[in-house]
Design an enzyme around this catalytic site. Structure first.
Site, mmCIF file in Angstrom:
data_model
loop_
_atom_site.group_PDB
_atom_site.id
_atom_site.type_symbol
_atom_site.label_atom_id
_atom_site.label_comp_id
_atom_site.label_asym_id
_atom_site.label_seq_id
_atom_site.Cartn_x
_atom_site.Cartn_y
_atom_site.Cartn_z
ATOM 1 N N PRO A 91 43.881 37.664 30.228
ATOM 2 C CG PRO A 91 45.926 36.555 30.412
ATOM 3 C CD PRO A 91 44.709 37.250 29.356
ATOM 4 C CD GLU A 92 40.588 41.623 33.495
ATOM 5 O OE1 GLU A 92 40.435 42.213 34.859
ATOM 6 O OE2 GLU A 92 40.015 41.983 32.869
#
Length: 301
Positions: free
Chosen positions: A15-16
């Site tokens: 997850p960014e």
DNA sequence: ACTATTTCCTGGATGC
DNA sequence: TGCATCCAGGAAATAG
């Protein structure tokens, strides 16, 4: 359905910013206003950045007033719900404790790391392997933190702020000053969370491709025009990814159970050897500071 | 004050 | 089939 979700731990997504934004929005729409009635924390210490007792004390009997993204962190804004109506006023010490607990701006900070997930489950749903925290909500649902690789972190704070600038809010002038004069490769600078918050490997590579800048270039070597292109490209690529619901590799599912499909639009990330979507030349993969970096030799200078 | 490198973790993929 | 080895990644710690 939830059982299927809980059983599936072969996820491979990181997850960014866009993914965390998607997750935070999804969670906000589902748990805002709910009250945390009890907290269970697992025995593995790594995911807990604050002492377990402090986390539990902060979360229990708190109302979730908002869920939002700060950098790659998910911030739960909490309001303390009065536990005992007026009996606690009896002694000064008790009063002081109550005042302390009454802090209006408590926050639960969640960093998903590589493999962390926040799952909203119906009670009785099978507990997935690597579950490190379970928050039971007054609505009866459970918010669970599951993280096989334990790179994720849970903590509590009062006024959490990211170190670096928000890529979607930063202005050109600050963006330029952040990178100017740095000898480190521009790719590494983009990943440095104390400069910009929320950019990870995928969006660093994608924004550099879109800006036409090779990842190994020293940050200080970028011209004003190149920095401006990078500034615009980064915002574009992040906004497009948020619009698409975050990238997914394998079968990433957001808080609403909807998959994100931005990986279909990746131009360089994970495309080593495949033809550049612009010029058809094969995408290169190199390693910069231990991170794989993808770029097109012809399109990026 | 910076920059570069190492470390933490698990599970999937690869090779023998 | 099983076993060993490598790899992915963010960020904190360590070293230069």
């Amino acid at each position: 359905m939830d059982d299927q979700l809980a059983d599936d731990d072969k996820l491979l997504f990181v997850p960014e910013l866009p993914e965390v934004e998607t997750i935070a929005r999804g969670l906000a729409s589902r748990v805002k206003g709910d009250i945390i009635s009890s907290v269970w924390l697992g025995s593995k210490p790594e995911p807990l950045k604050s002492p377990a007792a402090q986390i539990a004390a902060t979360l229990e009997s708190s109302r979730i007033s908002d869920v939002r993204r700060v950098g790659k962190h998910i911030v739960f804004d909490l309001d303390r719900v009065a536990r005992t109506p007026s009996s606690a006023k009896s002694s000064r010490a008790a009063k002081r404790r109550l005042d302390h607990a009454d802090e209006k701006n408590s926050q639960w900070i969640v960093h998903l790391g590589m493999s962390g997930r926040l799952l909203l489950c119906e009670p009785g749903t099978k507990i997935a392997k690597h579950t490190h925290a379970i928050l039971t909500l007054r609505s009866g649902r459970e918010l669970r933190f599951v993280d096989p690789r334990r790179f994720g972190r849970l903590s509590v704070a009062h006024s959490f702020e990211a170190l670096g600038a928000e890529p979607l809010e930063v202005e050109l002038e600050e963006f330029v000053s952040v990178f100017r004069g740095r000898k480190t490769p521009i790719k590494s600078a983009l990943l440095n969370q104390s400069l910009l918050s929320g950019v990870g490997n995928i969006y660093a590579d994608e924004s550099l491709f879109r800006a036409g800048v090779r990842p190994r270039r020293r940050a200080s070597s970028l011209t004003k025009a190149e920095l401006r292109r990078l500034f615009l490209s980064l915002k574009e690529v992040l906004n497009e990814a948020i619009k698409a619901g975050g990238s997914s590799i394998s079968n990433y599912v957001d808080a609403n159970g909807e998959a994100g499909f931005f990986q279909l639009q990746h131009h360089v990330y994970g495309r080593e050897g495949e033809p550049c979507l612009v010029c058809k030349r094969p995408i290169k993969r190199i390693v910069i500071a231990g991170r794989s970096s993808h770029y097109c030799m012809a399109c990026q200078k």
